[in-house]
Design a protein around this motif. Structure first.
Motif, mmCIF file in Angstrom:
data_model
loop_
_atom_site.group_PDB
_atom_site.id
_atom_site.type_symbol
_atom_site.label_atom_id
_atom_site.label_comp_id
_atom_site.label_asym_id
_atom_site.label_seq_id
_atom_site.Cartn_x
_atom_site.Cartn_y
_atom_site.Cartn_z
ATOM 1 N N TYR A 16 67.293 -88.282 -2.258
ATOM 2 C CA TYR A 16 67.900 -89.574 -2.585
ATOM 3 C C TYR A 16 68.990 -89.295 -3.602
ATOM 4 O O TYR A 16 68.718 -88.928 -4.740
ATOM 5 N N LEU A 17 70.243 -89.426 -3.176
ATOM 6 C CA LEU A 17 71.388 -89.088 -4.013
ATOM 7 C C LEU A 17 71.956 -90.366 -4.619
ATOM 8 O O LEU A 17 72.605 -91.149 -3.942
ATOM 9 N N THR A 22 78.826 -89.676 -2.332
ATOM 10 C CA THR A 22 78.140 -88.475 -1.860
ATOM 11 C C THR A 22 78.475 -88.130 -0.417
ATOM 12 O O THR A 22 78.076 -87.084 0.067
ATOM 13 N N LEU A 23 79.226 -88.990 0.260
ATOM 14 C CA LEU A 23 79.673 -88.663 1.612
ATOM 15 C C LEU A 23 81.145 -88.276 1.650
ATOM 16 O O LEU A 23 81.747 -88.177 2.713
ATOM 17 N N VAL A 37 75.727 -84.981 1.399
ATOM 18 C CA VAL A 37 74.634 -85.475 2.242
ATOM 19 C C VAL A 37 74.354 -84.496 3.377
ATOM 20 O O VAL A 37 73.205 -84.107 3.616
ATOM 21 N N SER A 38 75.388 -84.066 4.095
ATOM 22 C CA SER A 38 75.160 -83.138 5.204
ATOM 23 C C SER A 38 74.696 -81.772 4.703
ATOM 24 O O SER A 38 73.913 -81.096 5.380
ATOM 25 N N GLN A 41 71.074 -81.960 4.338
ATOM 26 C CA GLN A 41 70.426 -81.896 5.649
ATOM 27 C C GLN A 41 70.406 -80.460 6.186
ATOM 28 O O GLN A 41 69.398 -80.026 6.729
ATOM 29 N N VAL A 48 68.178 -88.138 4.083
ATOM 30 C CA VAL A 48 69.047 -88.127 2.914
ATOM 31 C C VAL A 48 69.675 -89.505 2.773
ATOM 32 O O VAL A 48 70.204 -90.053 3.737
ATOM 33 N N GLY A 50 72.587 -91.573 0.702
ATOM 34 C CA GLY A 50 73.792 -91.338 -0.086
ATOM 35 C C GLY A 50 74.665 -92.580 -0.110
ATOM 36 O O GLY A 50 74.258 -93.652 0.333
ATOM 37 N N HIS A 110 71.885 -93.925 5.219
ATOM 38 C CA HIS A 110 70.788 -92.999 5.467
ATOM 39 C C HIS A 110 71.258 -92.025 6.537
ATOM 40 O O HIS A 110 71.807 -92.430 7.557
ATOM 41 N N ALA A 111 71.038 -90.742 6.314
ATOM 42 C CA ALA A 111 71.310 -89.734 7.331
ATOM 43 C C ALA A 111 69.974 -89.096 7.697
ATOM 44 O O ALA A 111 69.206 -88.713 6.818
#
Length: 113
Positions: A16-17, A22-23, A37-38, A41, A48, A50, A110-111
């Protein structure tokens, strides 16, 4: 981000960022779809959370609290399989509270599965 993406954390479940943007892709990786984020993952976190842009502190704290409350199963355990639904419900509630200000709630993502 490259160092983070190289990690292998098979037991990781949720990142949880809470930081803003964060993207956002860094300029040295502009030709790739790699952002924090990626990178989490790739390191092994299946879920994740972000943000796409700056998060107002009070809203960010409210989102985090609500998501974690929704994931809490008791005894300190989290059901991270419900992360997407928890974030969705939280953002919908914020949208109902602040319908004319999507900049407050639309940045949360959410990713994962």
């Amino acid at each position: 981000m490259r160092d983070l993406a190289r990690l292998r954390l098979p037991s990781a479940r949720l990142a949880y960022l809470s930081a803003c943007d964060t993207l956002r892709t860094s300029t040295d990786l502009a030709d790739e779809a790699v952002h924090i984020v990626s990178a989490f993952q790739m390191a092994g976190f299946p879920h994740v959370v972000g943000s796409l842009w700056h998060v107002v502190d009070a809203i960010g704290a409210e989102v985090a609290r609500s998501v974690y409350e929704a994931l809490h199963t008791g005894g300190g355990a989290l059901d991270v399989g419900r992360t997407a639904q928890a974030l969705h419900s939280t953002v919908r509630a914020l949208r109902d509270t602040y319908p004319a200000t999507p900049s407050l709630w639309a940045c949360q993502v959410h990713a994962g599965p």
